[in-house]
Write a protein that holds these residues in place. Sequence first.
Motif, PDB file in Angstrom:
ATOM      1  N   ALA A   8       0.777  -1.141   0.027  1.00 30.43           N
ATOM      2  CA  ALA A   8      -0.233   0.133   0.026  1.00 30.43           C
ATOM      3  C   ALA A   8       0.800   1.349  -0.181  1.00 30.43           C
ATOM      4  N   SER A   9       0.417   2.130  -1.033  1.00 33.70           N
ATOM      5  CA  SER A   9       1.242   3.633  -0.874  1.00 33.70           C
ATOM      6  C   SER A   9       0.203   4.461  -0.788  1.00 33.70           C
ATOM      7  N   ARG A  10       0.544   5.860  -0.485  1.00 29.00           N
ATOM      8  CA  ARG A  10      -0.305   7.041  -0.611  1.00 29.00           C
ATOM      9  C   ARG A  10      -0.404   7.483  -1.852  1.00 29.00           C
ATOM     10  N   VAL A  11       0.441   7.441  -2.789  1.00 28.52           N
ATOM     11  CA  VAL A  11       0.351   8.045  -4.135  1.00 28.52           C
ATOM     12  C   VAL A  11       0.953   7.230  -4.933  1.00 28.52           C
ATOM     13  N   HIS A  84      -6.034   7.436  -1.455  1.00 24.12           N
ATOM     14  CA  HIS A  84      -5.007   6.830  -2.481  1.00 24.12           C
ATOM     15  C   HIS A  84      -4.990   8.069  -3.356  1.00 24.12           C
ATOM     16  N   LEU A  85      -3.814   8.903  -3.736  1.00 22.93           N
ATOM     17  CA  LEU A  85      -3.910   9.693  -4.878  1.00 22.93           C
ATOM     18  C   LEU A  85      -3.289   9.096  -5.954  1.00 22.93           C
ATOM     19  N   ILE A  86      -3.815   9.121  -7.262  1.00 21.35           N
ATOM     20  CA  ILE A  86      -3.398   8.472  -8.376  1.00 21.35           C
ATOM     21  C   ILE A  86      -2.886   9.729  -9.221  1.00 21.35           C
ATOM     22  N   ILE A  87      -1.743  10.072  -9.768  1.00 14.31           N
ATOM     23  CA  ILE A  87      -1.543  11.299 -10.416  1.00 14.31           C
ATOM     24  C   ILE A  87      -1.585  10.626 -12.077  1.00 14.31           C
ATOM     25  N   GLU A 115      -8.855   0.594   0.488  1.00 13.64           N
ATOM     26  CA  GLU A 115      -9.282  -0.596   1.096  1.00 13.64           C
ATOM     27  C   GLU A 115      -8.919  -0.716   2.546  1.00 13.64           C
ATOM     28  N   ASP A 116      -9.766  -1.754   3.290  1.00  9.98           N
ATOM     29  CA  ASP A 116      -9.473  -1.900   4.677  1.00  9.98           C
ATOM     30  C   ASP A 116      -7.957  -2.609   4.825  1.00  9.98           C
ATOM     31  N   GLY A 117      -7.617  -3.693   3.927  1.00  8.22           N
ATOM     32  CA  GLY A 117      -6.273  -4.247   4.064  1.00  8.22           C
ATOM     33  C   GLY A 117      -5.287  -3.129   3.462  1.00  8.22           C
ATOM     34  N   GLU A 118      -5.408  -2.209   2.700  1.00  7.13           N
ATOM     35  CA  GLU A 118      -4.510  -1.424   2.474  1.00  7.13           C
ATOM     36  C   GLU A 118      -4.133  -0.320   3.730  1.00  7.13           C
ATOM     37  N   TRP A 119      -5.307   0.031   3.909  1.00  4.26           N
ATOM     38  CA  TRP A 119      -5.159   0.818   5.235  1.00  4.26           C
ATOM     39  C   TRP A 119      -4.473   0.327   6.418  1.00  4.26           C
ATOM     40  N   ALA A 120      -4.666  -0.924   6.766  1.00  3.16           N
ATOM     41  CA  ALA A 120      -4.015  -1.670   7.784  1.00  3.16           C
ATOM     42  C   ALA A 120      -2.873  -1.751   7.624  1.00  3.16           C
ATOM     43  N   ALA A 121      -2.300  -2.377   6.363  1.00  2.00           N
ATOM     44  CA  ALA A 121      -1.014  -2.354   5.969  1.00  2.00           C
ATOM     45  C   ALA A 121       0.030  -0.891   6.102  1.00  2.00           C
ATOM     46  N   LEU A 122      -0.867  -0.045   5.421  1.00  2.00           N
ATOM     47  CA  LEU A 122      -0.071   1.517   5.555  1.00  2.00           C
ATOM     48  C   LEU A 122       0.044   2.002   7.149  1.00  2.00           C
ATOM     49  N   LYS A 123      -0.853   1.617   7.594  1.00  2.00           N
ATOM     50  CA  LYS A 123      -0.853   2.028   9.257  1.00  2.00           C
ATOM     51  C   LYS A 123       0.454   1.550   9.853  1.00  2.00           C
ATOM     52  N   ALA A 124       0.400   0.281   9.691  1.00  2.00           N
ATOM     53  CA  ALA A 124       1.456  -0.741  10.356  1.00  2.00           C
ATOM     54  C   ALA A 124       2.855  -0.252   9.791  1.00  2.00           C
ATOM     55  N   ARG A 125       3.041  -0.133   8.592  1.00  2.00           N
ATOM     56  CA  ARG A 125       4.213   0.147   8.036  1.00  2.00           C
ATOM     57  C   ARG A 125       4.571   1.551   8.726  1.00  2.00           C
ATOM     58  N   GLU A 126       3.836   2.651   8.673  1.00  2.00           N
ATOM     59  CA  GLU A 126       4.051   3.828   9.036  1.00  2.00           C
ATOM     60  C   GLU A 126       4.253   3.932  10.700  1.00  2.00           C
ATOM     61  N   ALA A 127       3.609   2.838  11.424  1.00  2.00           N
ATOM     62  CA  ALA A 127       4.078   2.777  12.677  1.00  2.00           C
ATOM     63  C   ALA A 127       5.543   2.535  13.064  1.00  2.00           C
TER      64      ALA A 127
END
Length: 130
Positions: A8-11, A84-87, A115-127
């Motif tokens: 998962a990524s933000r952009v 999620h931003l898509i340029i 999506e829920d799974g992306e959000w959880a993975a992103l927050k875990a990585r950022e933590a």
Amino acid sequence: MDEAMTEASRVSATPAALELIARLKARHGPLLFHQSGGCCDGSSPMCYPQGEFQIGDADVQLGEIGSCPFYMSRAQFAYWEHTHLIIDVVPGRGGMFSLEGPEGLRFLTRSRLFEDGEWAALKAREAQGV
């Protein structure tokens, strides 16, 4: 449609945007992006040569597209955090200060909620500070 993502990524960027980024990098050297928050250029991704746009404490790096850092103000990020931003790139005139203007194209931000799974993975990585 998005740049290939292994996690998962933000952009991310579309193939058309990545192609334009490569052309601009070949012409101008290292680049950076900043998501405009309004004013003169509306809310659009702005492309600058690195070093010609001052990033400050009020900005947050969301990730990279085409090996170029992508930033947004912290205040604006508070509204876009779950998105999620898509340029992408479309015909037309971009922001008056953005490098793609002479190409007859402009960068455009599309978005979708995580999506829920992306959000959880992103927050875990950022933590973990990744």
